[in-house]
Design a protein around this motif. Structure first.
Motif, short mmCIF file in Angstrom:
data_model
loop_
_atom_site.label_atom_id
_atom_site.label_comp_id
_atom_site.label_asym_id
_atom_site.label_seq_id
_atom_site.Cartn_x
_atom_site.Cartn_y
_atom_site.Cartn_z
N MET A 17 0.86 -1.19 0.00
CA MET A 17 0.00 0.00 0.00
C MET A 17 0.89 1.24 0.00
SD MET A 17 -3.12 0.93 -0.08
CE MET A 17 -4.03 -0.52 0.43
N VAL A 18 0.73 2.06 -1.01
CA VAL A 18 1.63 3.20 -1.21
C VAL A 18 0.79 4.47 -1.41
CG1 VAL A 18 3.37 4.16 -2.80
CG2 VAL A 18 3.40 1.72 -2.25
N LEU A 19 1.24 5.56 -0.81
CA LEU A 19 0.57 6.86 -1.00
C LEU A 19 0.86 7.38 -2.40
CD1 LEU A 19 -1.00 9.28 0.16
CD2 LEU A 19 1.19 10.17 1.01
N GLY A 20 -0.21 7.70 -3.14
CA GLY A 20 -0.05 8.21 -4.52
C GLY A 20 -0.58 9.62 -4.64
N ASP A 21 -0.97 9.97 -5.86
CA ASP A 21 -1.55 11.29 -6.16
C ASP A 21 -0.62 12.40 -5.67
OD1 ASP A 21 -3.77 12.83 -7.27
OD2 ASP A 21 -4.28 13.33 -5.21
N GLU A 22 -1.14 13.38 -4.93
CA GLU A 22 -0.30 14.50 -4.50
C GLU A 22 -0.73 14.99 -3.12
OE1 GLU A 22 -2.32 17.25 -7.57
OE2 GLU A 22 -1.61 18.71 -6.09
N PHE A 23 0.17 15.68 -2.46
CA PHE A 23 -0.21 16.44 -1.26
C PHE A 23 0.20 17.88 -1.53
CE2 PHE A 23 -0.60 18.39 2.70
CZ PHE A 23 -1.47 17.62 3.46
N SER A 24 -0.79 18.74 -1.68
CA SER A 24 -0.52 20.16 -1.96
C SER A 24 -1.70 20.96 -1.41
CB SER A 24 -0.39 20.36 -3.48
OG SER A 24 -1.68 20.30 -4.05
#
Ligand code: TMP
Ligand code: ASP
Length: 237
Positions: free
Chosen positions: A187-194
């Protein structure tokens, strides 16, 4: 690493294949959307600011034990990421009431939510990203029970890490949305954090410093994103 074919075009980013099957180039565009794409504008510098902001946050999370898809910053508006099999759910964590939870539950904006609230949403703009629960996730096969538990645990770990990071920068991390995917069963964090996918308020003035400036027409959207980046020490060029 060069981009080859456009694989997917989202509302704010485009993903391209590369010569390595396992790696993608994420290109951050200036397109800015709200209300499931109903409000759309181009905001100068947004692609660059969010790309650099996201790289900084993803590196911080990786260094603190959260697996992320981020590999490297490639250019002002491009990053190299691991290709994930994305799960069609969005994980929202709320430390204070704002946005949809105020409308749904009749809460006053700013109410402290202790412990933090965790919610799943189904990622589908045509349906307006409806809120869902664990039972929907299982019945419709969007994730297994173990995968849901992992997404919740990682989302709350991110909350511990980032609430502290933003606090030190004079900001409340009000809420945020994360998306996860699988990379070889991990399980990996994807997309973005902004600032496009979270709410950040100045601790002294409670001023909004995130995409609510765009949603609510408050102006100076990117200037505020840049101010958040400056306070965190994100290099912007
Ligand atoms: P909400 O108050 O609209 O439910 O959003 C909660 C937080 O999650 C807010 O910071 C915005 C973010 N979010 C997105 O960025 N995209 C989405 O599709 C959803 C549902 C939330
Ligand atoms: N990013 C989503 C949209 O474009 C949700 C939002 O930020 O309001 O509608």
């Amino acid at each position: 690493m060069q981009k080859i074919d456009l694989l997917y075009k989202g509302k704010a980013k485009s993903a391209y294949t590369t010569e390595q099957a396992d790696l993608l180039v994420m290109e951050y565009r200036n397109d800015t959307s709200a209300f499931d794409g109903k409000k759309l504008e181009q905001l100068a510098r947004k692609g660059e600011v969010n790309n650099r902001f996201n790289a900084f946050i993803m590196e911080y999370l990786s260094n603190n034990g959260v697996p992320t898809h981020h590999v490297a910053l490639l250019s002002a508006n491009q990053s190299l990421v691991k290709r994930l099999q994305m799960l069609p759910v969005e994980c929202v964590v709320r430390n204070r009431a704002a946005g949809s939870i105020c409308r749904r539950l009749g809460l006053e904006e700013g109410k402290v939510l202790e412990p933090a609230v965790f919610e799943f949403f189904y990622k589908d703009d045509s349906l307006g990203d409806p809120m869902i629960n664990d039972s929907h996730v299982i019945t419709f096969g969007w994730a297994t029970d173990a995968q849901m538990q992992e997404m919740k645990a990682l989302s709350l770990r991110v909350n511990e890490l980032l609430s502290q990071l933003f606090d030190q920068a004079g900001l409340y991390l009000v809420d945020y949305k994360l998306e996860f995917g699988l990379h070889q069963d991990q399980m990996v964090l994807g997309d973005e954090f902004s600032p496009d996918g979270c709410r950040l308020w100045d601790k002294q003035t409670l001023e909004k410093m995130d995409k609510d400036r765009f949603r609510q027409g408050l102006g100076q959207v990117i200037e505020y994103y840049e101010e958040v980046a400056r306070r965190l020490g994100v290099p912007l060029n």
